[in-house]
Design a protein around this motif. Structure first.
Motif, short mmCIF file in Angstrom:
data_model
loop_
_atom_site.label_atom_id
_atom_site.label_comp_id
_atom_site.label_asym_id
_atom_site.label_seq_id
_atom_site.Cartn_x
_atom_site.Cartn_y
_atom_site.Cartn_z
N ALA A 168 0.83 -1.21 0.00
CA ALA A 168 0.00 0.00 0.00
C ALA A 168 0.86 1.25 0.00
N ILE A 169 1.98 1.24 0.78
CA ILE A 169 2.89 2.40 0.81
C ILE A 169 3.53 2.60 -0.56
N LEU A 170 3.96 1.48 -1.18
CA LEU A 170 4.67 1.58 -2.47
C LEU A 170 3.77 2.12 -3.57
N LYS A 171 2.48 1.80 -3.49
CA LYS A 171 1.55 2.27 -4.53
C LYS A 171 1.46 3.80 -4.55
N LYS A 172 1.66 4.43 -3.39
CA LYS A 172 1.65 5.90 -3.33
C LYS A 172 2.81 6.49 -4.15
#
Length: 979
Positions: free
Chosen positions: A328-332
């Motif tokens: 989820a963090i990487l998708k940002k």
């Protein structure tokens, strides 16, 4: 004949392998006991003379005290006369505790603490200004002078830069009748239920009074009472706030920073101790270092993706919450969990490792809910920390260790003390800076410090400085000028720790004491040997008897009396080969037999010099007289043409050196004590190779680069640590030959008929062992606060096995009989069993034929353990590309033992391997193919490579001390043997 009280006489000593020997030792002399390794030297010195002295000391106690201590067993000896109180100084390292240092062991640091507590000057850790201290009268005078005619607030500080809501504090002040407080610089009225933000740091002062200061000639009774009250409430500290300018000024009865108002408690010695809560750095608890998570170990390969296991502690992707959060963090950042780490932005990796400030949104399909799921993410590092802190099991800790690195404490910068303790100075040095100096540098500081003290400090410090100087001088006398007070005791060699205790004993100035030392010359360069010998003679000259178990030639020749035990080791030793003066041993004395000390019952052939003319080759006399030599090789090995290069080595005192290790040669690294040999080899080279070949977690000392790793295929560190930590470990189990012996017994007809498996002949598993003692052969009787006592098992009588197992015999011997054999006996017994013979023959080849196959490893000396390890490596098949590292392998070895050992090491090199030895012994140095000489001095004066090359090339160098001694050795010995 000398009077009885002028000598120590030992009659009928039979401890271990001693053969009912009679020995005499002149009192007030320096006596050296020498002989081959395993000949019985320690049995005579420590297990007979020292043990009897200790037993007699305990017998002087009252019957009541002895009831608690228990009696000591009398050594197997007929009689000992002339014995003084005995002090033993052995090779055991003083303390493995990281809190034990050279300074604490010698008590020098204790005197330093006293010096700083009584004569140190305090400085503010905030501004660097010298701290001030006022009496109450002086505070009144200053307030009257500075604020005459002005309106002021008189406040008492209660809280300084601490978090909390302080509701109870405000309520307490309100009940005492105070109306106002100053919170974070703002004066407020105290209201019921008043509180502050508990998550912020606060400064709180209570307003004691508000007044206009009267001139000096007016009555200031109100001011006196107010100041007294404020001092009481503020624990000796008050604040004056100018009503008009709002400027604050502090006054204190304690040490105080005039600008910030920071105050220190009155100094006491405990305030300067890193072993006390009052002085220790709160972050590292006084250790000077902390365990931190090493990001290079957490993410060793940045080319991998997190999905493929780039973050090693997490492993490869699994359907778990932490991976959902990371994704989820990487998708940002327009990445995903399959993106290689090297392509992920630094901000994203920072969030993944250290946590996100915002809650992370988890896709509803993953958590299988009707809406998206928001969760806080603390980061991988906190996740690791939580795992480590929540489970202290050995398995988890071992797993966690691979991701940890020991680093210097960021708060105290490795100085171990809190900031208050480090703020006290004498002649611009705090106590930690003095403890970091080497002993020679500290002595120089002590020589001139009085010039920089005021008269009051000088008067206070005089006696303390005298005590410190005396103890420092003793350390200098025994050649330890390169150590610092902060050096951990656990990092000292056996010889260094022994010399520290020797320095302490010289300082005690005891007389009529018998000192027994075990090889104090270990680790000493020839240059430093003279100082050690002088220290031992000083102990003798003040009225003591000194017995040294030693192999060093200089020590033997400098002694007053010499006892040679032999002629061989183990069962073939335990006899007195010679006793008399060194001159008599060398055949230089023409004095009659009656003119020298002689025991009436000693056979004349043991002490008469003429006996030495017919003594066996390999004896002490043969080497000292030059009849036996360790011959210099006819030519030096040329190596295989490849080299290992370490560039820019700068650990400890190494001065960014580039060092070449030519492969296929016998390399000896030498130099004076503390010159940087161990740092270069044990702390830099060995950890680099261990990390490369075995993924070792030990971090090497700083270096720039290493070249040539492709030319070797493994590294073997043959050190002197014990083979095992328990008596169950022994040479047979360590070398692996015990498995072959058990296989032999399993294949015997009797064992096959009974259906025995290999486990039947193991004393570590149930089945064939004696269950009464669990295969130990003895039972441990707990003695509460006394050391445990071990007694032979009443069922198996020390044989370790049950009756059925012992009934299986090979050539008439049971498995217990085989374990009780010496290596020499076992070589004869198994001469027709090639697999077993190959392994035990190598143990015999390194000169350990006298030890038993099943001898507990805890009873082996460091040198014996090292040679068992060497023998184990010799018995393995090698590729000819192995690099062996040995640290002072001559420890505990006689000239003849060294000759045997070097022949074995030579065979390793002849097979194409490389052997790197750290050594001071000239008999080893002269056999080298390549020498690396470090120096020129120890400590800060060392760390340089002075000369390299063959012994002949190094001997011609003009740098350092080694060439001079080496040249004399090459000229005086073995030159005629080179043809």
């Amino acid at each position: 004949m000398q009077r009885e009280d002028k000598k120590i006489n030992v009659w009928g000593a039979r401890v271990h392998n001693l053969k009912n020997i009679d020995v005499e030792i002149p009192r007030n002399s320096l006596t050296v006991i020498t002989g081959l390794s395993g000949s019985g030297k320690s049995s005579l010195a420590f297990d007979t003379i020292f043990a009897e002295g200790q037993r007699r000391y305990i017998e002087t106690f009252s019957a009541y005290a002895r009831n608690f201590l228990g009696g000591m067993e009398r050594p197997d000896v007929d009689k000992i006369t002339g014995l003084s109180p005995v002090i033993s100084i052995e090779q055991k390292t003083t303390n493995k505790n990281p809190r034990s240092t050279v300074g604490t062991t010698t008590e020098i640091y204790d005197f330093m603490r006293l010096l700083f507590a009584r004569a140190g000057r305090a400085y503010s850790y905030a501004t660097g200004e010298e701290m001030v201290k006022y009496t109450e009268e002086r505070v009144l005078e200053m307030i009257t002078d500075d604020y005459a005619g002005r309106r002021i607030y008189i406040l008492a500080p209660l809280v300084r830069s601490r978090k909390g809501h302080y509701r109870e504090l405000f309520e307490s002040m309100r009940k005492k009748g105070y109306l106002h407080v100053r919170v974070d610089g703002e004066v407020k009225e105290i209201a019921r239920g008043m509180k502050t933000d508990r998550y912020k740091n606060h400064d709180i002062e209570v307003v004691i009074d508000k007044m206009q200061v009267q001139p000096k000639d007016k009555d200031n009774e109100r001011l006196k009472k107010t100041v007294a009250t404020a001092m009481k409430q503020g624990d000796g500290l008050i604040m004056i706030l100018d009503h008009e300018t709002d400027e604050a000024k502090y006054f204190s009865k304690r040490l105080m920073c005039p600008t910030t108002g920071i105050s220190y408690s009155d100094p006491a010695p405990n305030n300067f101790s890193f072993n006390s809560p009052q002085g220790a750095c709160p972050h590292c608890k006084g250790l000077g270092q902390i365990n931190e998570i090493d990001m290079k170990k957490v993410i060793p390969d940045r080319r991998l993706s997190i999905h493929a296991g780039a973050i090693v502690p997490l492993g490869k992707y699994r359907n778990q919450m932490i991976f959902w959060q990371i994704d989820a963090i990487l998708k940002k950042y327009d990445c995903d969990i399959k993106t290689p780490v090297e392509d992920i932005p630094d901000e994203a990796m920072s969030e993944i490792l250290y946590g996100s400030l915002e809650n992370v949104r988890i896709d509803k399909d993953l958590v299988k809910t009707s809406s998206d799921y928001f969760v806080a993410f603390d980061g991988v590092v906190k996740y690791l920390r939580t795992l480590i802190d929540s489970d202290d099991s050995a398995t988890v800790q071992k797993w966690a260790d691979q991701f940890m690195a020991v680093c210097r404490c960021p708060e105290c910068k490795g100085q171990r003390l809190n900031r208050e303790a480090l703020s006290y100075r004498i002649w611009d040095k705090n106590i930690a800076e003095l403890a970091d100096m080497d002993i020679a540098e500290l002595r120089e500081w002590l020589n001139h410090v009085k010039e920089h003290l005021n008269s009051q400090q000088r008067q206070i410090a005089e006696e303390i400085l005298k005590e410190i100087r005396t103890r420092v001088d003793f350390l200098l006398e025994v050649g330890l000028d390169y150590l610092s007070l902060n050096r951990q005791s656990a990092t000292l060699s056996g010889g260094e720790s022994q010399r520290i205790r020797l320095a302490t004993q010289i300082g005690s100035q005891l007389v009529n004491v018998l000192y027994i030392l075990d090889e104090p010359s270990i680790g000493l360069h020839q240059r430093d040997n003279e100082r050690l010998i002088s220290s031992l003679k000083e102990l003798r000259d003040i009225g003591n008897t000194v017995i040294v178990v030693e192999h060093d030639k200089d020590m033997m020749l400098a002694s007053d009396y010499l006892i040679d035990i032999g002629p061989k080791a183990g069962r073939k030793g335990g006899e007195v080969v010679f006793q008399g003066t060194p001159a008599e041993l060398l055949g230089l004395s023409n004095s009659s037999k009656s003119s020298k000390p002689s025991h009436p019952s000693t056979p004349s052939h043991l002490s008469h010099p003429s006996h030495n003319e017919n003594s066996i080759d390999g004896s002490t006399a043969a080497y000292l007289t030059g009849r036996c030599n360790i011959n210099i090789p006819a030519k030096r090995r040329t190596g295989n043409g490849n080299s290992l290069w370490i560039r820019g080595a700068s650990g400890n005192n190494l001065k960014h050196v580039d060092v070449e290790f030519p492969l296929g040669k016998l390399i000896v690294v030498t130099g004076v004590s503390g010159s940087g040999k161990s740092t270069l080899v044990n702390e830099t080279l060995q950890p680099i190779l261990s990390q490369h070949f075995y993924r070792s977690i030990k971090k090497p000392m700083p270096y720039d680069s290493i070249d040539g790793l492709e030319h070797i295929d493994k590294v073997v560190n043959v050190d002197q640590s014990p083979l095992g930590r328990t008596p169950r470990s022994n040479p047979a189990t360590y070398t692996g030959v015990f498995a072959d012996i058990r296989s032999l017994f399993v294949n015997l007809p009797e064992a096959k008929i009974r259906g025995y498996k290999p486990g039947r002949f193991s004393f570590n598993v149930k089945g064939g062992r004696c269950e009464t003692c669990g295969g130990n052969g003895y039972k441990t009787i707990e003695m509460n606060f006394l050391p445990d006592v071990m007694v032979p098992c009443e069922v198996c009588h020390g044989k370790r096995y049950n009756r059925e197992t012992l009934e299986v015999r090979y050539k008439g011997k049971s498995i217990a009989d085989v374990l009780d054999m010496t290596i020499n006996q076992a070589v004869e017994f198994f001469e027709n069993v090639p697999d077993i013979l190959r392994k035990i023959k190598t143990i015999q080849d390194v000169g350990l034929g006298y030890i038993k196959l099943g001898q507990p490893s805890t009873t082996l000396s460091g040198g014996e353990s090292q040679r068992v390890k060497l023998a184990t490596e010799l018995s393995k098949k090698d590729t000819g590309r192995t690099l062996y590292i040995l640290d002072e392998p001559t420890t505990g070895l006689h000239f003849e033992d060294i000759r045997i050992l070097m022949e074995v090491i030579g065979r390793l090199v002849d097979r194409g391997n490389t052997v790197v030895i750290i050594e001071h012994n000239l008999d080893v140095i002269k056999l080298a193919d390549h020498i690396i000489d470090m120096g020129p001095e120890g400590g800060r004066g060392g760390g340089e490579v002075l000369s390299v090359g063959t012994p002949e090339e190094v001997a011609e160098s003009t740098k350092g001390y080694t060439p001079r001694f080496l040249k004399a050795e090459l000229e005086n010995k073995g030159i005629n043997n080179r043809n």
